[in-house]
Design a protein around this motif. Structure first.
Motif, mmCIF file in Angstrom:
data_model
loop_
_atom_site.group_PDB
_atom_site.id
_atom_site.type_symbol
_atom_site.label_atom_id
_atom_site.label_comp_id
_atom_site.label_asym_id
_atom_site.label_seq_id
_atom_site.Cartn_x
_atom_site.Cartn_y
_atom_site.Cartn_z
ATOM 1 N N GLY A 8 0.782 -1.287 -0.010
ATOM 2 C CA GLY A 8 -0.041 -0.040 -0.148
ATOM 3 C C GLY A 8 0.736 1.336 0.247
ATOM 4 O O GLY A 8 0.294 2.388 0.007
ATOM 5 N N GLN A 9 2.233 1.081 -0.007
ATOM 6 C CA GLN A 9 3.068 2.263 -0.163
ATOM 7 C C GLN A 9 3.470 2.912 -1.277
ATOM 8 O O GLN A 9 3.877 4.115 -1.366
ATOM 9 N N THR A 10 3.254 2.162 -2.176
ATOM 10 C CA THR A 10 3.662 2.660 -3.759
ATOM 11 C C THR A 10 2.374 2.008 -4.707
ATOM 12 O O THR A 10 1.726 1.123 -4.622
ATOM 13 N N LYS A 11 1.980 2.748 -5.622
ATOM 14 C CA LYS A 11 1.159 2.454 -6.735
ATOM 15 C C LYS A 11 1.718 1.466 -7.519
ATOM 16 O O LYS A 11 2.926 1.510 -7.842
ATOM 17 N N VAL A 12 0.952 0.262 -8.370
ATOM 18 C CA VAL A 12 1.400 -0.506 -9.374
ATOM 19 C C VAL A 12 1.478 0.378 -10.659
ATOM 20 O O VAL A 12 0.382 1.221 -10.770
ATOM 21 N N ARG A 13 2.450 0.364 -11.318
ATOM 22 C CA ARG A 13 2.596 0.829 -12.681
ATOM 23 C C ARG A 13 2.775 -0.073 -13.810
ATOM 24 O O ARG A 13 2.929 -1.123 -13.458
ATOM 25 N N ASN A 14 2.274 0.478 -14.860
ATOM 26 C CA ASN A 14 2.217 -0.323 -16.151
ATOM 27 C C ASN A 14 3.119 0.260 -17.079
ATOM 28 O O ASN A 14 3.224 1.315 -17.510
#
Length: 60
Positions: A8-14
């Protein structure tokens, strides 16, 4: 391969990366005992903190 649990500390990126480059980077990271995320974050940090290059003046 099972990923890490979400912190929950960073967003998942694509991102789109050619398969050969991704596979080579993944193998090298594993050989170094690192995750590919660690490698990418380190590379992005170096990129944003480096001096501007000639390419930085090109229009996008």
């Amino acid at each position: 391969m099972v990923g890490r649990p979400a912190t929950g500390q960073t967003k998942v990126r694509n991102v789109r990366v050619p398969d050969g480059l991704w596979d080579a980077a993944k193998a090298k990271a594993k050989a170094e005992g690192r995750t590919l995320t660690e490698v990418i974050v380190s590379a992005l940090h170096r990129y944003v903190t480096s001096r501007p290059s000639a390419h930085d003046d090109e229009p996008t």
